[in-house]
Scaffold this active site. Sequence first.
Site, PDB file in Angstrom:
ATOM      1  N   PRO A   2      85.660  38.862  -8.434  1.00  0.00           N
ATOM      2  CA  PRO A   2      86.720  39.029  -9.610  1.00  0.00           C
ATOM      3  C   PRO A   2      85.927  38.181 -10.853  1.00  0.00           C
ATOM      4  O   PRO A   2      85.102  37.176 -10.503  1.00  0.00           O
ATOM      5  CB  PRO A   2      87.634  37.786  -9.154  1.00  0.00           C
ATOM      6  CG  PRO A   2      86.983  37.394  -7.872  1.00  0.00           C
ATOM      7  CD  PRO A   2      85.796  37.976  -7.408  1.00  0.00           C
ATOM      8  N   GLU A   3      85.975  38.636 -11.688  1.00  0.00           N
ATOM      9  CA  GLU A   3      85.518  38.291 -13.182  1.00  0.00           C
ATOM     10  C   GLU A   3      86.619  37.712 -13.658  1.00  0.00           C
ATOM     11  O   GLU A   3      87.615  37.710 -13.094  1.00  0.00           O
ATOM     12  CB  GLU A   3      84.702  39.233 -13.863  1.00  0.00           C
ATOM     13  CG  GLU A   3      83.531  40.007 -12.896  1.00  0.00           C
ATOM     14  CD  GLU A   3      82.764  40.859 -13.768  1.00  0.00           C
ATOM     15  OE1 GLU A   3      82.589  40.878 -15.022  1.00  0.00           O
ATOM     16  OE2 GLU A   3      82.455  42.015 -13.045  1.00  0.00           O
TER      17      GLU A   3
END
Length: 282
Positions: A2-3
């Site tokens: 996840p960014e």
Amino acid sequence: MPELPEVEVTRLSFADRIAGARIVAVQMGKPLRWPFDAGAGADTGAGMTPAQLVGRRILAVRRRGKYLLLDLSEGLLLVHLGMSGRLAFSRGALPAAGVHDHFDMQTSQGTLRLHDPRRFGAVVYAASESAPIAQKLLGKLGVEPFGAAFTQDYFYQAIRLRHSPIKQVLLSGQPVVGVGNIYASESLFHAGLRPQTLASRISRARAGKLYAAILQVLQNALDLGGSTLRDFANAQGEDGHFQLQAAVYDRAGLPCHVCQTPIQSIRQGQRSTFYCPVCQRP
DNA sequence: CACGGATCCTGATGGC
DNA sequence: TGCCATCAGGATCCGT
């Protein structure tokens, strides 16, 4: 995985549903990146155990960089998804916890679960945001891309001082948080900038282009629910769709959507970088 | 102190 | 099919 977009999409998918809930029970599985009571000793939250959360309320869910902050009636939880973490929140009962479910929190409004095969993620208790453990994890983060402090001039002045390739500067979380491996490559494509270019050698005009590209790419990813490359889903189990329109990420050898030149793949700092050798100039 | 590399862990994938 | 090497959304720590 996840960014910033995936973390924010996750937050939005359960924040309102969990707000106000009372914690009923907490179970933890295998160790994560840091122990739950990583702040113990240096903290007023010394010796905190998951069971001691029972009875507290979850007031709100915020985000700082790639961390989710669960504000409790007393203290807060810092949740990081690492590379392979995913949250699920369900009003009803979740299936029995599997080998990769390492944090389960039952509340009066549903169950929150962290699923994280690689265990680079974390759930850490802090007595307050100013507690040493919170400061250690959050204190040196760069500015929020959608915050008022992230201006074109700030960005230019910050990257001028950096003597690394611009791709690695973007990944460093300094000067701006939230841009990870996918969106760094994507932003550089949209700015027409070669990832190997030394940050300090980028002109003000091109820094301005990159600044705008970062905001545009992150906003677009948010609008599309993030990227689901292999297993990302928000807390309601819904996939993201950004990957379907990635310009360069994971497209090595495929034709550039603009000029048809095969997309190049290189490695920078043990991470893959993708770019178009024609559309992106040093 | 700023930088680059090794490191944590598990699973999927591809080559031989 | 099996075995081995490589790679995967992150970020900290350590040596130079």
